[in-house]
Design a protein around this motif. Structure first.
Motif, PDB file in Angstrom:
ATOM      1  N   VAL A  38      78.723  27.153-115.934  1.00 35.55           N
ATOM      2  CA  VAL A  38      78.543  26.531-117.244  1.00 35.55           C
ATOM      3  C   VAL A  38      79.803  26.674-118.091  1.00 35.55           C
ATOM      4  O   VAL A  38      80.678  27.495-117.793  1.00 35.55           O
ATOM      5  CB  VAL A  38      77.357  27.138-118.041  1.00 35.55           C
ATOM      6  N   MET A  39      79.849  25.857-119.129  1.00 35.26           N
ATOM      7  CA  MET A  39      80.886  26.019-120.146  1.00 35.26           C
ATOM      8  C   MET A  39      80.277  25.657-121.495  1.00 35.26           C
ATOM      9  O   MET A  39      79.228  24.998-121.572  1.00 35.26           O
ATOM     10  CB  MET A  39      82.098  25.130-119.846  1.00 35.26           C
ATOM     11  N   MET A  40      80.935  26.107-122.546  1.00 42.39           N
ATOM     12  CA  MET A  40      80.475  25.848-123.900  1.00 42.39           C
ATOM     13  C   MET A  40      81.466  24.917-124.591  1.00 42.39           C
ATOM     14  O   MET A  40      82.684  25.098-124.463  1.00 42.39           O
ATOM     15  CB  MET A  40      80.362  27.154-124.692  1.00 42.39           C
ATOM     16  N   VAL A  41      80.963  23.935-125.322  1.00 39.65           N
ATOM     17  CA  VAL A  41      81.837  23.032-126.063  1.00 39.65           C
ATOM     18  C   VAL A  41      81.377  22.949-127.514  1.00 39.65           C
ATOM     19  O   VAL A  41      80.183  23.068-127.817  1.00 39.65           O
ATOM     20  CB  VAL A  41      81.874  21.613-125.420  1.00 39.65           C
ATOM     21  N   ASP A  42      82.334  22.756-128.388  1.00 39.05           N
ATOM     22  CA  ASP A  42      82.090  22.742-129.835  1.00 39.05           C
ATOM     23  C   ASP A  42      81.650  21.349-130.290  1.00 39.05           C
ATOM     24  O   ASP A  42      82.420  20.396-130.222  1.00 39.05           O
ATOM     25  CB  ASP A  42      83.379  23.156-130.548  1.00 39.05           C
TER      26      ASP A  42
END
Length: 383
Positions: free
Chosen positions: A325-329
């Motif tokens: 997973v990754m997090m994006v703003d």
């Protein structure tokens, strides 16, 4: 569809690119579609099917397993050429199925002749000449031995091609080296022809050489990266465009890599996001969690520098890219909801994430980034 991301492959973009390439090389030159590396990440089965529908009847692969995948996919008579690895056990399969292959060492040449004699079917070989790449190919004493073997086994070996590979045709700094290679190729070809070894085809040009060195087109060109809509290098693109009045890029990219928002998360000002302390929230933030990470080909080096597209707007990757997973703003993108489409690579609305920009941020070449896209990401053909 039980996958966290998928890749769309555009048939119309491929048709556009093939038409452009054929315009450059003319009607008398064979176009070989290079589909090694899982068709540069586009999927051998999916790409082969739409390429064949688009009029392609010659495919170049690296290995026997790739050749087998093509053979199982094509629906019309097609030439398949192995440019690299094939072991002795696979040679019989290749000869029996009419697969052509490079020969660059005596053991393969002798084994190919033995297999052809044993099963009673003449095999088509492409003799690779060493001209300065210093990787594989015959020259000097080894070429003399190959010439003797060709004569000895002429009833079982058809010299379908003479070939070589340029060591960097995409860069002007390699110009002298490429020219020296082409000159040596011509000399070795003439030597073979004087001894009665006349190939059906001579081929040396890759995508970059096709554009930068038109005299290398000869009988066939082996085109990889450009058919997928990418230029081999900024230099190659600049060289072509400098000669054109219309400055519109004639190539279209086939690939769009997409996922969806898995979850949304609110993070308070001052909190760290993800593993470690690489990113601290400068304000109250809304994050979209995307179910793609480095195990799916999204490089960990894109942590805190990558971008994706959501609702036609850019969203920055924040924190460390995880395995899955990754997090994006998405704080400044109104209305983002769970299951919202996320474009990792390609176009959404008026914005695009290009492989070039992707590559610059992750220190990967176009070729490297594309071929690292996992095989088990579904490839879907779209118009």
């Amino acid at each position: 569809m039980f996958h966290s991301s998928y890749i769309e492959i555009s048939k119309s973009a491929l048709q556009n690119n093939i038409a452009f390439i054929k315009q450059l090389i003319g009607q008398q030159v064979q176009f070989s579609s290079v589909i090694k590396g899982n068709a540069y990440g586009h999927g051998i089965e999916q790409f082969t099917s739409i390429a064949q529908e688009s009029g392609v009847d010659h495919f170049s692969v690296f290995s026997a397993d790739e050749a087998q995948r093509v053979l199982q996919t094509v629906s019309a008579p097609t030439t398949i050429m192995i440019m690299g690895y094939i072991d002795n056990q696979e040679l019989e399969w290749a000869v029996a199925h009419g697969i052509e292959f490079y020969v660059f060492e005596m053991s393969r040449l002798e084994e190919a002749a033995g297999v052809a004699k044993r099963i009673g079917k003449r095999t088509r070989i492409h003799l690779e000449l060493e001209t300065g790449m210093n990787r594989t190919g015959f020259e000097g004493e080894t070429l003399a031995r190959a010439e003797a073997a060709l004569e000895k086994h002429k009833d079982f070996l058809e010299l379908k091609g003479l070939c070589t590979h340029f060591a960097g045709a995409e860069s002007i700094q390699n110009h002298d080296r490429v020219m020296a290679q082409q000159e040596k190729f011509q000399q070795l070809t003439q030597r073979l022809q004087r001894k009665g070894h006349i190939p059906v085809q001579r081929h040396t040009a890759c995508s970059a050489a096709m554009v930068a060195y038109p005299h290398t087109h000869m009988d066939m060109v082996r085109i990889g990266i450009m058919q997928y809509g990418f230029w081999p290098s900024p230099e190659t693109y600049g060289q072509y465009m400098a000669q054109q009045q219309d400055k519109t890029d004639p190539l279209r990219r086939l690939i769009n890599w997409k996922s969806r928002v898995m979850s949304l998360k609110t993070v308070q000002h001052g909190e760290y996001i993800g593993y470690g302390t690489s990113y601290q929230a400068p304000r109250k933030m809304t994050l979209a969690i995307v179910p793609v990470g480095y195990s799916w080909g999204y490089s960990r080096s894109l942590s805190n520098v990558g971008n994706v597209l959501i609702k036609g707007m850019r969203a920055s990757v924040v924190g460390i890219v995880n395995m899955n997973v990754m997090m994006v703003d998405v704080t400044d993108i109104p209305g983002v909801a769970k299951d919202e489409e996320v474009v990792l690579l390609g176009r959404q609305g008026n914005e695009s994430i290009t492989v070039a920009s992707f590559g610059e941020l992750s220190t990967q070449l176009n070729y490297e980034l594309l071929t690292r896209l996992p095989v088990n990401i579904p490839r879907i053909i779209v118009a």
